[in-house]
Design a protein around this motif. Structure first.
Motif, mmCIF file in Angstrom:
data_model
loop_
_atom_site.group_PDB
_atom_site.id
_atom_site.type_symbol
_atom_site.label_atom_id
_atom_site.label_comp_id
_atom_site.label_asym_id
_atom_site.label_seq_id
_atom_site.Cartn_x
_atom_site.Cartn_y
_atom_site.Cartn_z
ATOM 1 N N ALA A 19 0.795 -1.230 0.000
ATOM 2 C CA ALA A 19 0.000 0.000 0.000
ATOM 3 C C ALA A 19 0.823 1.274 0.000
ATOM 4 C CB ALA A 19 -0.948 0.003 1.209
ATOM 5 N N VAL A 20 1.922 1.317 0.738
ATOM 6 C CA VAL A 20 2.671 2.561 0.932
ATOM 7 C C VAL A 20 4.170 2.361 0.758
ATOM 8 C CG1 VAL A 20 0.967 3.595 2.482
ATOM 9 C CG2 VAL A 20 2.807 2.195 3.436
ATOM 10 N N LEU A 21 4.830 3.481 0.487
ATOM 11 C CA LEU A 21 6.290 3.562 0.424
ATOM 12 C C LEU A 21 6.734 4.718 1.309
ATOM 13 C CD1 LEU A 21 7.102 3.354 -3.390
ATOM 14 C CD2 LEU A 21 8.347 2.075 -1.674
ATOM 15 N N VAL A 22 7.880 4.559 1.965
ATOM 16 C CA VAL A 22 8.526 5.671 2.652
ATOM 17 C C VAL A 22 9.934 5.777 2.085
ATOM 18 C CG1 VAL A 22 9.294 6.631 4.859
ATOM 19 C CG2 VAL A 22 7.178 5.299 4.754
ATOM 20 N N VAL A 26 1.962 7.908 -9.685
ATOM 21 C CA VAL A 26 2.621 8.357 -8.450
ATOM 22 C C VAL A 26 1.648 9.175 -7.604
ATOM 23 C CG1 VAL A 26 4.511 9.750 -7.529
ATOM 24 C CG2 VAL A 26 4.878 8.324 -9.554
ATOM 25 N N HIS A 27 1.566 8.846 -6.314
ATOM 26 C CA HIS A 27 0.685 9.548 -5.378
ATOM 27 C C HIS A 27 1.506 10.000 -4.171
ATOM 28 C CE1 HIS A 27 -2.912 8.224 -7.572
ATOM 29 N NE2 HIS A 27 -2.318 7.043 -7.664
ATOM 30 N N ILE A 28 1.908 11.260 -4.162
ATOM 31 C CA ILE A 28 2.716 11.805 -3.071
ATOM 32 C C ILE A 28 1.803 12.201 -1.910
ATOM 33 C CG2 ILE A 28 4.381 13.570 -2.397
ATOM 34 C CD1 ILE A 28 5.470 11.706 -4.540
ATOM 35 N N ALA A 34 1.777 6.958 -1.448
ATOM 36 C CA ALA A 34 0.750 5.923 -1.598
ATOM 37 C C ALA A 34 0.953 5.219 -2.937
ATOM 38 C CB ALA A 34 -0.640 6.543 -1.524
ATOM 39 N N LYS A 35 0.697 3.917 -2.964
ATOM 40 C CA LYS A 35 0.936 3.150 -4.178
ATOM 41 C C LYS A 35 -0.321 2.982 -5.029
ATOM 42 C CE LYS A 35 3.866 -0.350 -3.902
ATOM 43 N NZ LYS A 35 4.562 -1.566 -3.412
ATOM 44 N N ILE A 38 -5.503 4.293 -1.820
ATOM 45 C CA ILE A 38 -4.658 4.435 -0.627
ATOM 46 C C ILE A 38 -4.362 5.910 -0.380
ATOM 47 C CG2 ILE A 38 -2.447 3.816 0.424
ATOM 48 C CD1 ILE A 38 -4.448 1.502 0.126
ATOM 49 N N HIS A 39 -4.148 6.658 -1.453
ATOM 50 C CA HIS A 39 -3.921 8.109 -1.322
ATOM 51 C C HIS A 39 -5.143 8.780 -0.695
ATOM 52 C CE1 HIS A 39 -2.273 12.017 -3.383
ATOM 53 N NE2 HIS A 39 -2.118 12.006 -2.073
ATOM 54 N N HIS A 40 -6.322 8.367 -1.113
ATOM 55 C CA HIS A 40 -7.564 8.905 -0.528
ATOM 56 C C HIS A 40 -7.617 8.624 0.973
ATOM 57 C CE1 HIS A 40 -11.812 9.474 0.354
ATOM 58 N NE2 HIS A 40 -11.895 8.211 0.726
ATOM 59 N N LEU A 41 -7.296 7.402 1.380
ATOM 60 C CA LEU A 41 -7.327 7.052 2.802
ATOM 61 C C LEU A 41 -6.291 7.857 3.589
ATOM 62 C CD1 LEU A 41 -7.702 3.152 2.607
ATOM 63 C CD2 LEU A 41 -9.501 4.854 2.970
ATOM 64 N N MET A 42 -5.101 8.043 3.005
ATOM 65 C CA MET A 42 -4.062 8.817 3.685
ATOM 66 C C MET A 42 -4.443 10.298 3.767
ATOM 67 S SD MET A 42 -1.753 6.718 4.708
ATOM 68 C CE MET A 42 -0.484 7.879 5.157
#
Length: 293
Positions: free
Chosen positions: A89-92, A129-131, A146-147, A151-155
């Motif tokens: 779901a995510v990257l850091v 890409v979703h920053i 967000a991948k 997931i970007h919406h949830l974040m």
């Protein structure tokens, strides 16, 4: 192989229809419309169903999202991308200084977004890409990505609720005698510039906590906690109290000691958008800053 993004849930509540369950799982109405009409699927126990389908406890629901298309202006590049953490779901990432977050007219290549686009292509990830947390080009440190669009919406919902925590460390000009303080001052665009911001009465609410970690020779090492995420917030707030960041010429700092603003995203914490687990990450304080102290 179907490379569209998928989520799977097991029904644990009686007397639900598929539409109700989807809403509880955080799928927005806009996303549901895209699933229905733009190439997604809703499966219950492997069979395609509509949103009015009644569910039973133990049913396995698979949500297949529409494919995402990469923007035509975003070219894949293959290069350094210091990944600190990654799951489905995510990257850091720990962004170095002098790397843009997204391409611009002045810096069309070599951005985090370009390298992510290339990385996703290598990994077969059908996403753009979703920053989630953006950094200025000269600012180094941790970024959350967000991948997938959902997931970007949830974040983004987490950010609205103040659940994405970021702390920075910086070197600022002058000696700050007050060890702890909160700067609460609205920030807006400066009328004479498309880039520069300033504290102004008609600006957006902005809140930064400042803690002094050490004082050097006319330099203070500070830790900064963001309660809001306005553009250039730390830089504007510190300049507004007479302590611009070392190297930050745009807001009154000098570049005699450093050729970029001395700002580093040291810590991030957020709730995983799917599991709910609290994730925390920390990045080392840059050596070039330490040497100045």
């Amino acid at each position: 192989m179907d490379k569209r993004y998928q989520l799977q849930f097991t029904v644990n509540k009686e007397s639900q229809i598929l539409r109700e369950a989807i809403a509880i799982w955080g799928i927005s109405k806009r996303t549901l419309t895209a699933i229905k009409f733009n190439g997604g699927n809703l499966l219950v126990n492997g069979e395609e169903k509509n949103v009015r389908h009644p569910l039973q406890i133990g049913d396995v629901v698979t949500i297949i999202f529409p494919p995402e298309e990469v923007s035509g202006g975003l070219m894949p590049e293959y290069g350094p991308l210091p990944i600190v953490y990654e799951d489905e779901a995510v990257l850091v990432v720990d962004k170095p200084a002098y790397m843009s977050t997204i391409p611009s007219r002045e810096h069309p290549t070599g951005s985090v977004a370009n390298f992510l686009c290339g990385y996703f292509k290598q990994q077969g990830i059908a996403s753009t890409v979703h920053i989630v947390t953006r950094l200025d080009r000269d600012t180094s440190g941790l970024m959350v990505i967000a991948k997938h669009r959902h997931i970007h919406h949830l974040m983004s919902e987490q950010q609205k609720k103040g659940l994405v925590h970021r702390e920075y460390e910086a070197l600022v000009e002058g000696v700050i005698k007050q060890q702890l303080q909160s700067i609460i001052a609205p920030i807006g665009r400066k009328e004479t510039s498309i880039i520069e911001r300033e504290v102004r009465e008609d600006g957006q609410f902005a809140h930064t906590d400042v803690k002094v970690l050490a004082n050097g020779d006319n330099i203070s090492h500070v830790r900064l906690k963001l309660h809001t995420g306005r553009t250039h917030q730390i830089r504007v707030h510190m300049a507004s109290i007479g302590h611009p960041l070392v190297g930050d010429e745009l807001y009154g700092g000098s570049r005699k000691l450093l050729d970029r603003q001395a700002l580093h995203c040291r810590f991030v914490q957020f709730q995983h958008p799917l599991t709910g687990q609290i994730l925390q990450f920390e990045s080392a304080f840059p050596n070039e800053f330490s040497k100045l102290l």
